[in-house]
Scaffold this active site. Structure first.
Site, PDB file in Angstrom:
ATOM      1  N   ASP A  29      -2.524   2.388  -6.915  1.00  0.00           N
ATOM      2  CA  ASP A  29      -3.169   1.030  -7.216  1.00  0.00           C
ATOM      3  C   ASP A  29      -4.205   1.195  -8.436  1.00  0.00           C
ATOM      4  O   ASP A  29      -4.939   2.189  -8.497  1.00  0.00           O
ATOM      5  CB  ASP A  29      -3.680   0.196  -6.040  1.00  0.00           C
ATOM      6  CG  ASP A  29      -3.872  -1.048  -6.438  1.00  0.00           C
ATOM      7  OD1 ASP A  29      -3.373  -1.869  -6.051  1.00  0.00           O
ATOM      8  OD2 ASP A  29      -4.688  -1.396  -7.425  1.00  0.00           O
ATOM      9  N   ILE A  30      -4.135   0.718  -9.597  1.00  0.00           N
ATOM     10  CA  ILE A  30      -4.684   0.783 -10.539  1.00  0.00           C
ATOM     11  C   ILE A  30      -6.387   0.398 -10.349  1.00  0.00           C
ATOM     12  O   ILE A  30      -7.299   0.768 -10.991  1.00  0.00           O
ATOM     13  CB  ILE A  30      -4.293   0.148 -12.001  1.00  0.00           C
ATOM     14  CG1 ILE A  30      -4.698   0.582 -13.116  1.00  0.00           C
ATOM     15  CG2 ILE A  30      -4.703  -1.547 -11.960  1.00  0.00           C
ATOM     16  CD1 ILE A  30      -3.979   0.104 -14.325  1.00  0.00           C
ATOM     17  N   GLY A  91      -4.219 -14.121  -2.391  1.00  0.00           N
ATOM     18  CA  GLY A  91      -4.511 -12.813  -3.130  1.00  0.00           C
ATOM     19  C   GLY A  91      -3.424 -12.191  -3.689  1.00  0.00           C
ATOM     20  O   GLY A  91      -3.435 -11.177  -4.502  1.00  0.00           O
ATOM     21  N   HIS A  98       5.063  -5.802  -2.986  1.00  0.00           N
ATOM     22  CA  HIS A  98       4.520  -4.763  -2.722  1.00  0.00           C
ATOM     23  C   HIS A  98       3.797  -4.734  -1.548  1.00  0.00           C
ATOM     24  O   HIS A  98       3.050  -5.749  -1.029  1.00  0.00           O
ATOM     25  CB  HIS A  98       3.662  -4.440  -3.823  1.00  0.00           C
ATOM     26  CG  HIS A  98       2.787  -5.624  -4.248  1.00  0.00           C
ATOM     27  ND1 HIS A  98       3.169  -6.677  -4.987  1.00  0.00           N
ATOM     28  CD2 HIS A  98       1.419  -5.618  -3.945  1.00  0.00           C
ATOM     29  CE1 HIS A  98       2.104  -7.299  -5.055  1.00  0.00           C
ATOM     30  NE2 HIS A  98       0.937  -6.733  -4.357  1.00  0.00           N
ATOM     31  N   HIS A 100       0.467  -3.020   0.141  1.00  0.00           N
ATOM     32  CA  HIS A 100      -0.537  -1.878   0.036  1.00  0.00           C
ATOM     33  C   HIS A 100      -0.667  -1.235   1.149  1.00  0.00           C
ATOM     34  O   HIS A 100      -0.799  -1.714   2.247  1.00  0.00           O
ATOM     35  CB  HIS A 100      -1.759  -3.058   0.029  1.00  0.00           C
ATOM     36  CG  HIS A 100      -1.808  -4.007  -1.154  1.00  0.00           C
ATOM     37  ND1 HIS A 100      -2.616  -3.926  -2.320  1.00  0.00           N
ATOM     38  CD2 HIS A 100      -1.449  -5.076  -1.361  1.00  0.00           C
ATOM     39  CE1 HIS A 100      -2.524  -4.866  -3.132  1.00  0.00           C
ATOM     40  NE2 HIS A 100      -1.735  -5.779  -2.706  1.00  0.00           N
TER      41      HIS A 100
HETATM   42  P1  AMP Z   1      -1.718  -8.476  -5.198  1.00  0.00           P
HETATM   43  O1  AMP Z   1      -3.037  -8.915  -5.489  1.00  0.00           O
HETATM   44  O2  AMP Z   1      -1.587  -8.301  -3.742  1.00  0.00           O
HETATM   45  O3  AMP Z   1      -0.442  -9.132  -5.852  1.00  0.00           O
HETATM   46  O4  AMP Z   1      -1.692  -6.769  -5.537  1.00  0.00           O
HETATM   47  C1  AMP Z   1      -1.464  -6.620  -6.986  1.00  0.00           C
HETATM   48  C2  AMP Z   1      -2.158  -5.082  -7.151  1.00  0.00           C
HETATM   49  O5  AMP Z   1      -1.529  -4.623  -8.277  1.00  0.00           O
HETATM   50  C3  AMP Z   1      -3.475  -5.243  -7.250  1.00  0.00           C
HETATM   51  O6  AMP Z   1      -4.169  -4.313  -6.343  1.00  0.00           O
HETATM   52  C4  AMP Z   1      -3.712  -4.588  -8.519  1.00  0.00           C
HETATM   53  O7  AMP Z   1      -4.904  -3.647  -8.808  1.00  0.00           O
HETATM   54  C5  AMP Z   1      -2.416  -3.593  -8.918  1.00  0.00           C
HETATM   55  N1  AMP Z   1      -2.046  -3.418 -10.071  1.00  0.00           N
HETATM   56  C6  AMP Z   1      -1.925  -4.161 -11.041  1.00  0.00           C
HETATM   57  N2  AMP Z   1      -1.584  -3.799 -12.326  1.00  0.00           N
HETATM   58  C7  AMP Z   1      -1.275  -2.533 -11.818  1.00  0.00           C
HETATM   59  C8  AMP Z   1      -0.479  -1.381 -12.438  1.00  0.00           C
HETATM   60  N3  AMP Z   1      -0.338  -1.427 -14.251  1.00  0.00           N
HETATM   61  N4  AMP Z   1      -0.566   0.010 -12.021  1.00  0.00           N
HETATM   62  C9  AMP Z   1      -0.841  -0.166 -10.702  1.00  0.00           C
HETATM   63  N5  AMP Z   1      -1.278  -1.101 -10.009  1.00  0.00           N
HETATM   64  C10 AMP Z   1      -1.502  -2.381 -10.437  1.00  0.00           C
END
Ligand code: AMP
Ligand code: ZN
Length: 112
Positions: A29-30, A91, A98, A100
């Site tokens: 995760d970024i 959230g 995905h 987490h």
């Molecule tokens: P959610 O809020 O459950 O939809 O999770 C989306 C997740 O994707 C968040 O934790 C973000 O930090 C992560 N995210 C967004 N863009 C990227 C990216 N380019 N690479 C890796 N993780 C990302």
């Protein structure tokens, strides 16, 4: 389709890939919320957990890779959490499903 995680699968957006299988991709995760914070996605585009449940093979593949990554990252003994945020009220911000995988620190219950 303008999907960030499909672009990561296609290599059009860079990601820190942890591991890859025929049907899934795991990457960091970024914006990590724990020392280990890995996202596990199916390579097919489905928007959320409910849609993933309609594809049992993909769901099983995501679960298996999350468990394998937890073991590889060394958080299986201490405990970890696997979360599907589902819907904006919970959230979810990226509408390519995905899991987490969170671990490496104490995790409170209930989550916020
Ligand atoms: P959610 O809020 O459950 O939809 O999770 C989306 C997740 O994707 C968040 O934790 C973000 O930090 C992560 N995210 C967004 N863009 C990227 C990216 N380019 N690479 C890796 N993780 C990302
Ligand atoms: Zn997608």
């Amino acid at each position: 389709m303008d999907c960030l995680f499909c672009k990561i699968i296609l290599g059009e957006v860079p990601a820190q890939v942890v591991s890859e299988t025929e049907h899934t991709l795991a990457f960091r995760d970024i914006n990590p919320q724990a020392p280990v914070h890995v996202l596990v996605i199916p390579k097919i585009h489905v928007p959320n957990f409910a849609a993933l449940a309609e594809h049992p093979e993909a769901l099983a593949a995501v679960a298996a890779q999350a468990a394998a990554v937890a073991k590889a990252e060394g958080v299986d003994a201490s405990g970890y959490r696997v979360v599907f945020n589902t819907g904006s009220g919970a959230g979810q911000t990226v509408f390519h499903v995905h899991a987490h995988l969170l671990g490496g620190r104490g995790l409170n219950w209930p989550p916020g």
